[in-house]
Scaffold this motif. Structure first.
Motif, PDB file in Angstrom:
ATOM      1  N   GLY A 130       0.480  -1.580  -0.359  1.00 52.34           N
ATOM      2  CA  GLY A 130       0.524  -0.005  -0.367  1.00 52.34           C
ATOM      3  C   GLY A 130       0.998   1.405   0.301  1.00 52.34           C
ATOM      4  N   ARG A 131       2.313   1.083  -0.177  1.00 53.46           N
ATOM      5  CA  ARG A 131       2.959   2.262  -0.499  1.00 53.46           C
ATOM      6  C   ARG A 131       3.011   3.025  -1.746  1.00 53.46           C
ATOM      7  NH1 ARG A 131       4.680   4.458   4.228  1.00 53.46           N
ATOM      8  NH2 ARG A 131       6.642   5.584   2.723  1.00 53.46           N
ATOM      9  N   LEU A 132       2.319   2.217  -2.473  1.00 58.33           N
ATOM     10  CA  LEU A 132       1.981   2.776  -4.128  1.00 58.33           C
ATOM     11  C   LEU A 132       1.270   2.493  -4.654  1.00 58.33           C
ATOM     12  CD1 LEU A 132       5.770   2.266  -5.249  1.00 58.33           C
ATOM     13  CD2 LEU A 132       4.861   4.969  -4.945  1.00 58.33           C
ATOM     14  N   ASP A 133       0.559   3.593  -5.280  1.00 58.78           N
ATOM     15  CA  ASP A 133      -1.016   1.991  -6.161  1.00 58.78           C
ATOM     16  C   ASP A 133       0.154   1.898  -7.929  1.00 58.78           C
ATOM     17  OD1 ASP A 133      -0.415   3.793  -8.654  1.00 58.78           O
ATOM     18  OD2 ASP A 133      -2.986   5.141  -7.049  1.00 58.78           O
ATOM     19  N   LEU A 134      -0.754   1.160  -8.717  1.00 53.35           N
ATOM     20  CA  LEU A 134       0.079   0.528  -9.642  1.00 53.35           C
ATOM     21  C   LEU A 134       0.668   1.632 -10.402  1.00 53.35           C
ATOM     22  CD1 LEU A 134       1.374  -2.269 -10.701  1.00 53.35           C
ATOM     23  CD2 LEU A 134      -1.335  -2.588 -11.751  1.00 53.35           C
ATOM     24  N   SER A 135       0.135   2.318 -10.758  1.00 51.60           N
ATOM     25  CA  SER A 135      -0.037   3.637 -11.708  1.00 51.60           C
ATOM     26  C   SER A 135       1.336   4.218 -10.813  1.00 51.60           C
ATOM     27  CB  SER A 135      -0.384   4.515 -11.870  1.00 51.60           C
ATOM     28  OG  SER A 135      -1.144   5.257 -10.863  1.00 51.60           O
ATOM     29  N   GLN A 136       1.397   4.598  -9.956  1.00 48.97           N
ATOM     30  CA  GLN A 136       2.720   5.333  -9.594  1.00 48.97           C
ATOM     31  C   GLN A 136       3.986   4.352  -9.375  1.00 48.97           C
ATOM     32  OE1 GLN A 136       0.498   6.035  -5.763  1.00 48.97           O
ATOM     33  NE2 GLN A 136       2.046   7.598  -5.351  1.00 48.97           N
ATOM     34  N   ALA A 137       3.671   2.770  -9.450  1.00 50.57           N
ATOM     35  CA  ALA A 137       4.578   1.552  -9.430  1.00 50.57           C
ATOM     36  C   ALA A 137       5.034   2.042 -10.767  1.00 50.57           C
ATOM     37  CB  ALA A 137       4.056   0.386  -8.995  1.00 50.57           C
ATOM     38  N   GLU A 138       4.623   1.958 -11.599  1.00 50.93           N
ATOM     39  CA  GLU A 138       5.196   2.214 -12.944  1.00 50.93           C
ATOM     40  C   GLU A 138       5.693   2.699 -13.573  1.00 50.93           C
ATOM     41  OE1 GLU A 138       1.850   0.152 -16.359  1.00 50.93           O
ATOM     42  OE2 GLU A 138       0.258   0.901 -14.739  1.00 50.93           O
ATOM     43  N   ALA A 139       5.182   4.234 -12.872  1.00 58.58           N
ATOM     44  CA  ALA A 139       5.973   5.739 -13.490  1.00 58.58           C
ATOM     45  C   ALA A 139       7.301   5.632 -12.383  1.00 58.58           C
ATOM     46  CB  ALA A 139       4.907   6.674 -11.902  1.00 58.58           C
ATOM     47  N   VAL A 140       8.147   4.518 -11.601  1.00 55.42           N
ATOM     48  CA  VAL A 140       9.477   4.799 -11.133  1.00 55.42           C
ATOM     49  C   VAL A 140       9.889   3.858 -12.698  1.00 55.42           C
ATOM     50  CG1 VAL A 140      10.623   2.721  -9.672  1.00 55.42           C
ATOM     51  CG2 VAL A 140       8.552   3.964  -9.064  1.00 55.42           C
ATOM     52  N   ALA A 141       9.931   3.718 -12.569  1.00 52.40           N
ATOM     53  CA  ALA A 141      10.412   2.534 -13.980  1.00 52.40           C
ATOM     54  C   ALA A 141      10.114   3.471 -14.974  1.00 52.40           C
ATOM     55  CB  ALA A 141       8.872   1.307 -14.887  1.00 52.40           C
TER      56      ALA A 141
END
Length: 475
Positions: A130-141
Motif C-alpha cells: 500500500g505504499r504505491l498504487d499501480l500507476s505510481q509503481a509503473e512511474a518508477v520504471a
C-alpha cells in the motif's frame, strides 16, 4: 514469481540498486524482516558513540564480506517499516561503485539470510504493502527510463499520484451510479431509488469526458516518453546519410559517391532540439534497380516512412536547374519522384530539405516544396542543422510541451481508459433505449473495473508479473 503477501513477507530480499558498471558510489538495497539483523552483523561503525542504527540516519563505518573481513569503507542506513519505500524494514549500504566491491557486499548480505531480489520486487512489495498504487509503481520504471527532461516531469507527476487520484475520482462517480442502480434493482417499486435518466446520463458523460482528457494527455506525451520517429527519405545520393551523420555528430552512416550505399535502414536514438527521436536513414529511392537487396531496403524504408511522425524529404540541390526562371515549378522540375513521394506520404508530416545548399543556395523566393516547408541545409558544412532540428521539434510536438502537473498515461493505462470509454458509450446507448437497470449495470461494472485496473485495485497476478518483470533488478 509467486504471489507476494501484502500483509508482510516472511523472507528478506537484496540486490545491487545502482547501475551494473563502475562508478563512484554503489548501493546495496535490503528489504524484509531480517534487514536490521543483516546490516548490524556486517557493519563496524567508525564512531565509538554508535549505539545501534537510528532510522533514516546515515552511519559511517566498514562493512564486512562473507568471511568477516573488512570489504569497504561505506555508509549504512536503516528504514523502519512501514515508513520505508517497500513498507517493510529496509536497509541500504552505500559503498564504492566497483563491480567487485558490490559483488562482495551482496554476497555478504546473501550469506546472512537474504535472497536475491527478482525484477521489480522492491517496487512490487511497495505496491502490495500500500505504499504505491499501480500507476505510481509503473512511474518508477518510467522515471528511470525517461529519455528527456520533459519525460522526467511526466513520470514524476505520476509518481506523485496525480494519475491515480484522477482515475480514482472518476471511478468514484461510477461507483455512485452503481449504488443507485443496485438500489433500483433491489427495490424496483421505489421510484426515487434510481437517478432520473437525464442526471444519470449527465454523470456518465462527465466521466467519459474526463477519460478523453486523460487519453489526450497520452497522445501529447508519446513523443516525450517514447521518442518521435523521424525518417530521412529521398532519392539515392541526395545526402540522407550525410544528414544523419550531421544530426548525430559522428560518422554513423557510410557515405560514398556511389549511389545506393544505404541498402537497408539505419536507426539511431538521439535528441533534436531537446526532443528524443528515433532517427532512421532509409535506402535511397530510384525508379529502376535489379538488386533484390536494394529493392527490399526501399520497401522497408517506405514502410518506416508511412508510420513516421516526421519525414525529412531530402532534395539534392544540385539537381535543380537554377540557370532558368526561378519560379517553383521550374526549379523543382527535376524533382518529380520526390513530389510523388510527398503526395503519397502527405504534406502535414513532411519537411523538405534543400541539401547541398553550400553548392547550390536556395533561392530566397522559395520557402516551400509543393506545400511542404523547405529549409536549406549543408550536411558538409553543418549549416542549417539547428534550424532543421527546431522545425522537426515543432512539427512533432505542435504546442504540446509538457507542463508541471500534466498527466500522461502509458500504453497499458491508455488501453484501459479506452476500454472504460467503450463501456460508457455502451451504457449511454442502453440508457437511451430505456434498458432495465440490471443490463445497464453490466456496462457500469465493466467501466469501473477497467479504471480499477489502472491503479491496481483488482489486477491479476498475470498483469502484475508482466509489469514488474520489465523492471531492473534492484528496483
Amino acid at each position: 514469481m509467486s504471489a507476494l503477501n501484502p500483509a508482510g513477507m516472511d523472507d528478506t530480499i537484496a540486490a545491487v540498486a545502482t547501475a551494473p558498471s563502475a562508478g563512484g558510489v554503489g548501493i546495496i538495497r535490503i528489504s524484509g524482516p531480517k534487514a536490521l539483523d543483516i546490516i548490524t552483523s556486517m557493519f563496524r561503525p567508525s564512531s565509538p558513540k554508535f549505539n545501534g542504527f537510528t532510522p533514516r540516519f546515515l552511519h559511517h563505518g566498514h562493512v564486512l564480506d562473507a568471511q568477516g573481513r573488512e570489504a569497504d569503507d561505506a555508509l549504512a542506513v536503516f528504514f523502519k517499516g512501514p515508513n520505508s519505500f517497500t513498507g517493510e524494514d529496509c536497509a541500504e549500504i552505500q559503498g564504492h561503485g566497483g563491480p567487485a566491491v558490490l559483488a562482495a557486499l551482496l554476497d555478504s548480505v546473501l550469506s546472512r539470510g537474504a535472497r536475491m531480489a527478482e525484477r521489480g520486487e522492491f517496487t512490487r512489495r511497495a505496491f502490495l504493502n500500500g505504499r504505491l498504487d499501480l500507476s505510481q509503481a509503473e512511474a518508477v520504471a518510467e522515471l528511470i527510463a525517461a529519455p528527456s527532461r520533459e519525460g522526467v516531469y511526466l513520470a514524476s507527476a505520476k509518481l506523485d499520484g496525480l494519475l491515480g487520484r484522477r482515475v480514482s475520482e472518476l471511478r468514484e462517480r461510477l461507483e455512485y451510479l452503481r449504488q443507485r442502480v443496485c438500489l433500483a434493482i433491489d427495490f424496483p417499486d421505489e421510484e426515487g431509488e434510481c437517478l432520473p435518466p437525464q442526471e444519470f446520463t449527465a454523470i456518465t458523460r462527465e466521466v467519459a469526458q474526463g477519460i478523453r482528457t486523460l487519453l489526450a494527455g497520452y497522445e501529447r506525451a508519446r513523443c516525450w516518453r517514447e521518442g518521435a520517429l523521424v525518417v530521412l527519405a529521398g532519392q539515392v545520393n541526395a545526402g540522407k546519410s550525410s544528414l544523419m551523420n550531421a544530426f548525430l555528430g559522428r560518422n554513423r552512416a557510410i557515405v560514398t559517391e556511389k549511389p545506393g550505399t544505404t541498402r537497408d535502414y539505419l536507426e539511431e536514438h538521439t535528441t533534436l532540439a531537446g526532443l528524443p527521436v528515433r532517427l532512421v536513414d532509409t535506402a535511397g529511392l530510384r525508379q529502376y534497380s535489379d538488386d533484390s537487396i536494394e529493392l527490399e531496403g526501399m520497401k522497408r524504408g517506405q514502410e518506416m516512412a508511412e508510420s513516421a511522425r516526421c519525414i525529412l524529404l531530402v532534395l539534392d540541390a544540385q539537381k535543380a536547374d537554377l540557370r532558368a526562371d526561378t519560379a517553383p515549378q521550374t526549379v523543382f522540375a527535376a524533382f518529380g519522384e520526390e513530389q510523388a513521394l510527398l503526395d503519397r506520404l502527405g504534406r502535414s508530416r513532411c519537411i523538405a530539405v534543400w541539401n547541398k545548399a553550400d553548392a547550390v543556395p536556395l533561392p530566397a523566393a522559395l520557402d516551400s516544396f509543393f506545400g511542404a516547408p523547405l529549409l536549406p541545409v549543408s550536411s558538409k558544412e553543418g549549416t542549417g542543422i539547428d534550424q532543421l532540428c527546431s522545425a522537426v521539434r515543432a512539427l512533432c510536438l505542435g504546442e504540446s510541451t509538457p507542463e508541471e502537473g500534466d498527466i500522461a498515461p502509458n500504453l497499458r493505462q491508455a488501453d484501459k481508459l479506452r476500454q472504460a470509454l467503450t463501456a460508457l458509450e455502451g451504457l449511454e446507448a442502453a440508457i437511451a433505449l430505456a434498458m432495465p437497470p440490471d443490463l445497464c449495470s453490466i456496462h457500469l461494472e465493466a467501466a469501473s473495473a477497467h479504471l480499477a485496473d489502472i491503479t491496481g485495485l483488482n489486477s491479476t497476478e498475470e498483469t502484475l508479473n508482466s509489469i514488474f518483470e520489465s523492471f531492473c533488478i534492484g528496483k
